[in-house]
Design a protein around this motif. Structure first.
Motif, mmCIF file in Angstrom:
data_model
loop_
_atom_site.group_PDB
_atom_site.id
_atom_site.type_symbol
_atom_site.label_atom_id
_atom_site.label_comp_id
_atom_site.label_asym_id
_atom_site.label_seq_id
_atom_site.Cartn_x
_atom_site.Cartn_y
_atom_site.Cartn_z
ATOM 1 N N ILE A 1 0.865 -1.169 0.000
ATOM 2 C CA ILE A 1 0.000 0.000 0.000
ATOM 3 C C ILE A 1 0.907 1.225 0.000
ATOM 4 C CG2 ILE A 1 -1.666 1.318 1.366
ATOM 5 C CD1 ILE A 1 -2.616 -1.437 2.485
ATOM 6 N N GLY A 2 0.680 2.141 -0.935
ATOM 7 C CA GLY A 2 1.539 3.318 -0.984
ATOM 8 C C GLY A 2 1.293 4.179 -2.204
ATOM 9 N N ARG A 3 2.212 5.093 -2.412
ATOM 10 C CA ARG A 3 2.147 6.057 -3.513
ATOM 11 C C ARG A 3 2.755 5.450 -4.776
ATOM 12 N NH1 ARG A 3 1.974 11.714 -3.547
ATOM 13 N NH2 ARG A 3 2.124 11.658 -1.276
ATOM 14 N N VAL A 4 2.138 5.764 -5.900
ATOM 15 C CA VAL A 4 2.693 5.457 -7.218
ATOM 16 C C VAL A 4 2.809 6.785 -7.949
ATOM 17 C CG1 VAL A 4 2.260 4.352 -9.450
ATOM 18 C CG2 VAL A 4 1.686 3.146 -7.340
ATOM 19 N N VAL A 5 3.930 6.986 -8.621
ATOM 20 C CA VAL A 5 4.101 8.199 -9.436
ATOM 21 C C VAL A 5 4.357 7.746 -10.865
ATOM 22 C CG1 VAL A 5 5.377 10.332 -9.794
ATOM 23 C CG2 VAL A 5 5.093 9.437 -7.469
ATOM 24 N N VAL A 6 3.411 8.078 -11.738
ATOM 25 C CA VAL A 6 3.535 7.770 -13.159
ATOM 26 C C VAL A 6 3.924 9.066 -13.867
ATOM 27 C CG1 VAL A 6 2.336 7.022 -15.246
ATOM 28 C CG2 VAL A 6 1.782 5.957 -13.036
ATOM 29 N N THR A 7 5.052 9.052 -14.567
ATOM 30 C CA THR A 7 5.482 10.235 -15.319
ATOM 31 C C THR A 7 5.288 9.950 -16.798
ATOM 32 O OG1 THR A 7 7.084 10.805 -13.610
ATOM 33 C CG2 THR A 7 7.382 11.833 -15.764
ATOM 34 N N LYS A 8 4.493 10.822 -17.414
ATOM 35 C CA LYS A 8 4.210 10.726 -18.844
ATOM 36 C C LYS A 8 4.435 12.109 -19.438
ATOM 37 C CE LYS A 8 0.703 9.738 -22.207
ATOM 38 N NZ LYS A 8 -0.545 9.154 -22.565
ATOM 39 N N ASP A 9 5.139 12.168 -20.548
ATOM 40 C CA ASP A 9 5.480 13.459 -21.169
ATOM 41 C C ASP A 9 6.138 14.391 -20.152
ATOM 42 O OD1 ASP A 9 4.355 12.577 -23.577
ATOM 43 O OD2 ASP A 9 2.359 13.264 -22.966
ATOM 44 N N ASP A 10 6.976 13.798 -19.315
ATOM 45 C CA ASP A 10 7.738 14.496 -18.277
ATOM 46 C C ASP A 10 6.860 15.197 -17.235
ATOM 47 O OD1 ASP A 10 10.176 13.646 -19.371
ATOM 48 O OD2 ASP A 10 10.123 15.285 -20.827
ATOM 49 N N LYS A 11 5.595 14.767 -17.099
ATOM 50 C CA LYS A 11 4.681 15.327 -16.095
ATOM 51 C C LYS A 11 4.290 14.216 -15.125
ATOM 52 C CE LYS A 11 2.904 18.655 -19.349
ATOM 53 N NZ LYS A 11 1.880 18.910 -20.331
ATOM 54 N N PRO A 12 4.698 14.333 -13.840
ATOM 55 C CA PRO A 12 4.361 13.299 -12.867
ATOM 56 C C PRO A 12 2.898 13.381 -12.426
ATOM 57 C CG PRO A 12 5.607 15.037 -11.810
ATOM 58 C CD PRO A 12 5.544 15.377 -13.269
ATOM 59 N N ARG A 13 2.315 12.221 -12.212
ATOM 60 C CA ARG A 13 0.953 12.136 -11.692
ATOM 61 C C ARG A 13 0.963 11.127 -10.544
ATOM 62 N NH1 ARG A 13 -4.668 11.150 -14.954
ATOM 63 N NH2 ARG A 13 -5.979 12.102 -13.360
ATOM 64 N N HIS A 14 0.507 11.574 -9.364
ATOM 65 C CA HIS A 14 0.542 10.752 -8.159
ATOM 66 C C HIS A 14 -0.752 9.971 -8.010
ATOM 67 C CE1 HIS A 14 4.191 12.739 -6.468
ATOM 68 N NE2 HIS A 14 3.833 13.621 -7.394
ATOM 69 N N ALA A 15 -0.617 8.765 -7.453
ATOM 70 C CA ALA A 15 -1.772 7.898 -7.260
ATOM 71 C C ALA A 15 -1.619 7.096 -5.981
ATOM 72 C CB ALA A 15 -1.923 6.952 -8.450
ATOM 73 N N ALA A 16 -2.755 6.657 -5.451
ATOM 74 C CA ALA A 16 -2.782 5.753 -4.297
ATOM 75 C C ALA A 16 -2.965 4.333 -4.822
ATOM 76 C CB ALA A 16 -3.928 6.118 -3.358
ATOM 77 N N CYS A 17 -2.125 3.431 -4.336
ATOM 78 C CA CYS A 17 -2.186 2.028 -4.751
ATOM 79 C C CYS A 17 -2.445 1.181 -3.514
ATOM 80 C CB CYS A 17 -0.873 1.624 -5.422
ATOM 81 S SG CYS A 17 -0.812 -0.096 -5.953
ATOM 82 N N GLY A 18 -3.356 0.230 -3.643
ATOM 83 C CA GLY A 18 -3.719 -0.614 -2.506
ATOM 84 C C GLY A 18 -3.020 -1.951 -2.479
ATOM 85 N N GLY A 19 -1.920 -2.102 -3.206
ATOM 86 C CA GLY A 19 -1.197 -3.376 -3.237
ATOM 87 C C GLY A 19 -1.357 -4.031 -4.594
ATOM 88 N N GLY A 20 -0.682 -5.148 -4.781
ATOM 89 C CA GLY A 20 -0.738 -5.881 -6.044
ATOM 90 C C GLY A 20 0.646 -6.369 -6.426
ATOM 91 N N PHE A 21 0.984 -6.295 -7.726
ATOM 92 C CA PHE A 21 2.339 -6.654 -8.144
ATOM 93 C C PHE A 21 2.723 -5.868 -9.385
ATOM 94 C CE2 PHE A 21 -0.008 -9.663 -10.765
ATOM 95 C CZ PHE A 21 0.718 -9.718 -11.936
ATOM 96 N N LEU A 22 4.021 -5.805 -9.617
ATOM 97 C CA LEU A 22 4.597 -5.112 -10.760
ATOM 98 C C LEU A 22 5.507 -6.082 -11.488
ATOM 99 C CD1 LEU A 22 5.321 -2.182 -12.074
ATOM 100 C CD2 LEU A 22 7.423 -2.497 -10.783
ATOM 101 N N SER A 23 5.411 -6.084 -12.807
ATOM 102 C CA SER A 23 6.341 -6.904 -13.585
ATOM 103 C C SER A 23 6.913 -6.091 -14.729
ATOM 104 C CB SER A 23 5.651 -8.162 -14.128
ATOM 105 O OG SER A 23 4.713 -7.823 -15.121
ATOM 106 N N VAL A 24 8.176 -6.347 -15.015
ATOM 107 C CA VAL A 24 8.856 -5.777 -16.165
ATOM 108 C C VAL A 24 9.380 -6.966 -16.953
ATOM 109 C CG1 VAL A 24 10.714 -4.285 -17.002
ATOM 110 C CG2 VAL A 24 9.586 -3.766 -14.817
ATOM 111 N N GLU A 25 8.937 -7.071 -18.196
ATOM 112 C CA GLU A 25 9.378 -8.182 -19.025
ATOM 113 C C GLU A 25 9.608 -7.681 -20.446
ATOM 114 O OE1 GLU A 25 8.168 -12.770 -20.186
ATOM 115 O OE2 GLU A 25 6.740 -11.541 -19.098
ATOM 116 N N LYS A 26 10.847 -7.790 -20.898
ATOM 117 C CA LYS A 26 11.237 -7.371 -22.242
ATOM 118 C C LYS A 26 10.785 -5.942 -22.535
ATOM 119 C CE LYS A 26 11.151 -12.090 -23.880
ATOM 120 N NZ LYS A 26 10.457 -13.093 -24.654
#
Length: 132
Positions: free
Chosen positions: A47-72
């Protein structure tokens, strides 16, 4: 700044599907930043903050858990809940906080206390991200 493909999904369906410059997430081991050309990676989200930066503009979000994957070079964030700061319903988050606090006060079994504490943590995170 280079970009990568980011997909954010929740139980309600696809939340975001597009290019991003970076994503910062809170994993169970701490905060992690993902940029273009990141090595393959998988982590459980806390549970925590997520910051997604698109076009060099950050956008903050609340995340309630889950998972992250990076593949290729593809980044996928699967979240139990995900809300951008400017979309958080503060009144609903405050009501959830009050309900969780009442459940903690009334709980007699450890399982019920743990569940209520998790709900309280999610509500407090949403309020924090919303700036309240």
């Amino acid at each position: 700044m280079s970009s990568f493909h980011l997909q954010i999904v929740t139980p309600d369906g696809s939340f975001f599907d597009g290019e991003a410059n970076s994503v910062v997430v809170r994993t169970t081991g701490g905060y992690v930043s993902i940029y273009s050309h990141h090595t393959d990676y998988i982590a459980a989200l806390d549970i925590g903050r997520v910051v997604v930066t698109k076009d060099d503009k950050p956008r903050h979000a609340a995340c309630g858990g889950g998972f992250l994957s990076v593949e290729k070079g593809e980044v996928r964030l699967v979240a139990t809940t995900f809300e951008y700061a400017d979309e958080i319903d503060v009144a609903r988050a405050e009501a959830a906080k009050a309900r969780a606090e009442a459940r903690i006060a009334a709980a007699t079994e450890e399982r019920d206390i743990k569940l209520a504490r998790a709900k309280l943590s999610r509500a407090l995170n949403r309020l924090h991200i919303a700036g309240k």
